[in-house]
Scaffold this motif. Structure first.
Motif, PDB file in Angstrom:
ATOM      1  N   UNK A 129       0.832  -1.200   0.000  1.00  0.00           N
ATOM      2  CA  UNK A 129       0.000   0.000   0.000  1.00  0.00           C
ATOM      3  C   UNK A 129       0.868   1.252   0.000  1.00  0.00           C
ATOM      4  N   UNK A 130       1.909   1.256   0.826  1.00  0.00           N
ATOM      5  CA  UNK A 130       2.814   2.412   0.885  1.00  0.00           C
ATOM      6  C   UNK A 130       3.534   2.621  -0.445  1.00  0.00           C
ATOM      7  N   UNK A 131       3.945   1.541  -1.085  1.00  0.00           N
ATOM      8  CA  UNK A 131       4.634   1.647  -2.381  1.00  0.00           C
ATOM      9  C   UNK A 131       3.694   2.234  -3.439  1.00  0.00           C
ATOM     10  N   UNK A 132       2.431   1.810  -3.427  1.00  0.00           N
ATOM     11  CA  UNK A 132       1.470   2.337  -4.396  1.00  0.00           C
ATOM     12  C   UNK A 132       1.207   3.814  -4.137  1.00  0.00           C
ATOM     13  N   UNK A 133       1.049   4.181  -2.882  1.00  0.00           N
ATOM     14  CA  UNK A 133       0.828   5.591  -2.541  1.00  0.00           C
ATOM     15  C   UNK A 133       2.029   6.440  -2.952  1.00  0.00           C
ATOM     16  N   UNK A 172       4.029   5.800  -5.408  1.00  0.00           N
ATOM     17  CA  UNK A 172       4.000   5.891  -6.877  1.00  0.00           C
ATOM     18  C   UNK A 172       3.004   6.961  -7.326  1.00  0.00           C
ATOM     19  N   UNK A 173       1.854   7.062  -6.658  1.00  0.00           N
ATOM     20  CA  UNK A 173       0.887   8.117  -6.976  1.00  0.00           C
ATOM     21  C   UNK A 173       1.525   9.497  -6.785  1.00  0.00           C
ATOM     22  N   UNK A 174       2.171   9.690  -5.649  1.00  0.00           N
ATOM     23  CA  UNK A 174       2.775  10.990  -5.341  1.00  0.00           C
ATOM     24  C   UNK A 174       3.906  11.304  -6.313  1.00  0.00           C
ATOM     25  N   UNK A 175       4.754  10.334  -6.620  1.00  0.00           N
ATOM     26  CA  UNK A 175       5.872  10.572  -7.544  1.00  0.00           C
ATOM     27  C   UNK A 175       5.378  10.903  -8.951  1.00  0.00           C
ATOM     28  N   UNK A 176       4.297  10.251  -9.385  1.00  0.00           N
ATOM     29  CA  UNK A 176       3.727  10.545 -10.699  1.00  0.00           C
ATOM     30  C   UNK A 176       3.204  11.975 -10.739  1.00  0.00           C
ATOM     31  N   UNK A 177       2.516  12.387  -9.682  1.00  0.00           N
ATOM     32  CA  UNK A 177       1.995  13.758  -9.625  1.00  0.00           C
ATOM     33  C   UNK A 177       3.136  14.773  -9.595  1.00  0.00           C
ATOM     34  N   UNK A 178       4.161  14.502  -8.819  1.00  0.00           N
ATOM     35  CA  UNK A 178       5.321  15.400  -8.759  1.00  0.00           C
ATOM     36  C   UNK A 178       5.941  15.577 -10.145  1.00  0.00           C
ATOM     37  N   UNK A 237      -7.214   8.538  -1.791  1.00  0.00           N
ATOM     38  CA  UNK A 237      -7.017   7.379  -2.659  1.00  0.00           C
ATOM     39  C   UNK A 237      -8.348   6.656  -2.766  1.00  0.00           C
ATOM     40  N   UNK A 238      -8.724   6.282  -3.984  1.00  0.00           N
ATOM     41  CA  UNK A 238     -10.009   5.634  -4.199  1.00  0.00           C
ATOM     42  C   UNK A 238      -9.873   4.610  -5.324  1.00  0.00           C
ATOM     43  N   UNK A 239      -9.757   3.352  -4.971  1.00  0.00           N
ATOM     44  CA  UNK A 239      -9.616   2.300  -5.986  1.00  0.00           C
ATOM     45  C   UNK A 239      -8.324   2.440  -6.755  1.00  0.00           C
ATOM     46  N   UNK A 240      -8.438   2.680  -8.066  1.00  0.00           N
ATOM     47  CA  UNK A 240      -7.241   2.801  -8.900  1.00  0.00           C
ATOM     48  C   UNK A 240      -6.890   4.257  -9.196  1.00  0.00           C
ATOM     49  N   UNK A 241      -7.426   5.178  -8.390  1.00  0.00           N
ATOM     50  CA  UNK A 241      -7.127   6.604  -8.562  1.00  0.00           C
ATOM     51  C   UNK A 241      -6.742   7.222  -7.232  1.00  0.00           C
ATOM     52  N   UNK A 282      -0.807  -0.895 -13.451  1.00  0.00           N
ATOM     53  CA  UNK A 282       0.584  -0.676 -13.079  1.00  0.00           C
ATOM     54  C   UNK A 282       1.229   0.513 -13.769  1.00  0.00           C
ATOM     55  N   UNK A 283       0.534   1.113 -14.733  1.00  0.00           N
ATOM     56  CA  UNK A 283       1.027   2.315 -15.391  1.00  0.00           C
ATOM     57  C   UNK A 283       0.316   3.521 -14.803  1.00  0.00           C
ATOM     58  N   UNK A 284       1.076   4.397 -14.164  1.00  0.00           N
ATOM     59  CA  UNK A 284       0.514   5.583 -13.519  1.00  0.00           C
ATOM     60  C   UNK A 284       0.549   6.754 -14.487  1.00  0.00           C
ATOM     61  N   UNK A 285      -0.615   7.402 -14.657  1.00  0.00           N
ATOM     62  CA  UNK A 285      -0.698   8.582 -15.509  1.00  0.00           C
ATOM     63  C   UNK A 285      -1.542   9.645 -14.818  1.00  0.00           C
ATOM     64  N   UNK A 286      -1.293  10.883 -15.184  1.00  0.00           N
ATOM     65  CA  UNK A 286      -2.103  12.001 -14.675  1.00  0.00           C
ATOM     66  C   UNK A 286      -3.340  12.110 -15.552  1.00  0.00           C
ATOM     67  N   UNK A 287      -4.511  11.920 -14.953  1.00  0.00           N
ATOM     68  CA  UNK A 287      -5.744  11.970 -15.732  1.00  0.00           C
ATOM     69  C   UNK A 287      -6.495  13.278 -15.566  1.00  0.00           C
ATOM     70  N   UNK A 288      -6.068  14.082 -14.593  1.00  0.00           N
ATOM     71  CA  UNK A 288      -6.698  15.399 -14.405  1.00  0.00           C
ATOM     72  C   UNK A 288      -5.746  16.268 -13.593  1.00  0.00           C
TER      73      UNK A 288
END
Length: 153
Positions: free
Chosen positions: A28-32, A34-40, A103-107, A142-148
């Motif tokens: 869970x921490x690794x996924x979180x 990855x979300x933050x690093x993608x946004x950065x 965090x909500x599901x895959x977003x 597994x591919x993180x992208x900015x959708x908004x």
């Protein structure tokens, strides 16, 4: 003897449960993260644009985009690149801070504070510009992208 055997089995079961819980928390921490690093990286890409590399800069933004965010750029890359080259404005982005909001599901929504150091040819409008953005990051297998991406007042 029976009590000691039951106690040993209970300790083994508790150890297994704790091990699985630790692994789940680590995932869970690794996924979180990855979300933050993608946004950065998305905000850094948005705030770092140079006239001599404008086309590549826009391509880098689009490579990490999906959904509404990508739709905003579709068909507008060339006019954007032309404006950047004509104005000859350089922006150098810097991430001040970023954190997971929700965090909500895959977003996930990530808040990012950034600074863009702007340089204009005549220096009349040069200087730092601060931004706060909310970036929605989508995990598509597994591919993180900015959708908004939206500005936060």
């Amino acid at each position: 003897m029976i009590v000691a055997g039951v106690l040993v089995l209970a300790l083994i079961a508790a150890g297994i449960v704790l091990l699985f819980d630790k692994n789940a928390a680590s995932d869970r921490d690794a996924k979180r993260n990855a979300y933050v690093q993608t946004a950065r990286q998305t905000v850094l890409n948005l705030t770092t644009i140079r006239p001599e590399t404008a086309k590549e800069d826009v391509e880098r933004i689009l490579a990490g985009a999906s959904g509404d965010f990508k739709a905003e750029f579709d068909g507008r890359q060339d006019p954007f690149v032309s404006v950047v080259k004509e104005a000859s404005v350089t922006t150098e982005g810097q991430i001040i801070e970023a954190g997971l909001e929700r965090e909500d599901g895959n977003k996930a929504q990530v808040l990012v504070a950034a600074r863009a150091n702007v340089t204009t040819p005549d220096q009349s409008q040069s200087g730092p510009r601060d931004f706060r953005m909310r970036v929605t990051v989508t995990d598509d297998g597994g591919t993180m992208t900015a959708s908004k991406v939206e500005f936060v007042p």
